[in-house]
Design an enzyme around this catalytic site. Structure first.
Site: not given
Length: 330
Positions: A62, A147
């Site tokens: 990210h 995640e």
């Protein structure tokens, strides 16, 4: 703490003598962790070995700058496998994927490389172990984060309940008489997680501990470093993208730990110099997916405007490294 006075950069229009003094403290550790470094290397080496394009399911990490650089090299970022052709390599992001994703790739006889961080994979293994032992799993994490989706996707629907907050911890119910276990997203706030766990363990005393802490070493080290940084800093700057969970947590930890203010910036172009009014000491750190050149560019921008004294805060020296997939090293 090591300190040195940063010289004016060549071409600076303002002499140091006319600039306001400013102390800048640089956190240790900061920036890339071993899992991020491995994931980026996997994409880079795949492009080098197999040529472009190489497809990547979701952002590999990210950080906008990392993603844009890899795009320029030949990476194509997609949301799902059905956007990928069968005859090109595909890389799964560092955040991990549900089991259905590699299963689909195998069905299509696709060549894929799994860049899941080994510490996220460890959480997956622990979840499977608890499930095999008949336990229902309470997963502490943020809904919608890749995640969390990957971890929940390791087991059948209903095997995991997501707990996002202390309020959730007070409300969550045991499914029937099933024993419980818990796991956590690796990039959470240590303090927030401890608060949620204290509620869960008060309600369900039999909850076992994981073999090791799920929150990864890099998240732990960076949060401890920013706590030290916040103490005595009028402003803390965290270099990282807004969708980076660990970067956002660093801003929250800095504020909770006494910083006068804390701001998340993708790069030096996002600086608002009004933040520096009445500021004498600035702390700088970076999330685990932020490249070091972004940090150095931020420091240089500050040095152009202030008579800057740069100090390196002492902290944990990280030596962790993870092996690349054999397909890329053979």
């Amino acid at each position: 703490m090591n300190a040195h006075v940063a010289p004016p950069r060549p071409g600076s229009e303002t002499e140091a003598a006319s600039r306001r003094p400013l102390s800048v403290r640089l956190a240790t550790p900061r920036g890339f962790c071993a899992g991020v470094d491995r994931a980026i290397q996997i994409v880079e080496r795949a492009i080098e070995k197999y040529g472009a394009p190489v497809y990547v399911r979701h952002e590999i990490v990210h950080n906008r700058h990392v993603v844009e650089r890899l795009k320029a090299m030949g990476a194509v970022f997609v949301q799902e496998l059905d956007e990928c052709p069968d005859d090109r390599p595909v890389v799964f992001s560092a955040h991990g994927v549900p089991k259905s994703v590699p299963a689909s790739a195998r069905d299509r006889k696709m060549f894929y490389l799994d860049a899941t961080c080994p510490l996220v994979s460890k959480v997956h293994v622990e979840a499977e172990r608890h499930h095999a032992a008949g336990r229902h799993i309470l997963l502490i994490g943020h809904g919608g984060h890749p995640e969390v989706e990957g971890t929940m996707g390791q087991l059948p629907d209903g095997a995991i309940t997501l707990v996002e907050s202390v309020e959730d911890a007070h409300r969550v119910m045991r499914p029937g008489q099933q024993p419980l276990a818990y796991a956590t997203q690796t990039t959470l706030s240590l303090d927030d997680t401890a608060e949620i766990l204290s509620v869960l363990k008060a309600r369900f005393p039999e909850l076992p501990d994981p073999h090791k802490e799920d929150i990864c070493y890099a998240t732990t080290n960076r949060q401890e470093a920013v706590k030290r940084l916040a103490d005595g800093s009028d402003l803390v700057l965290v270099v990282g993208s807004p969708n980076s969970s660990n970067s956002v947590r660093l801003v929250e930890v800095a504020m909770r730990s006494g910083a006068g203010a804390a701001k998340l910036v993708d790069d030096a172009s996002q600086m608002d110099w009004s933040w520096f009014e009445s500021v004498h000491t600035v702390g700088i750190t970076a999330g685990a997916s932020a490249p070091e050149p972004l940090i150095q560019a931020l420091i240089a921008a500050i040095g152009d405007r202030f008579d800057m004294t740069l100090m390196d805060d002492p902290g944990e020296r990280e030596t962790v490294s993870f092996k690349l997939p054999r397909a890329l090293t053979a």
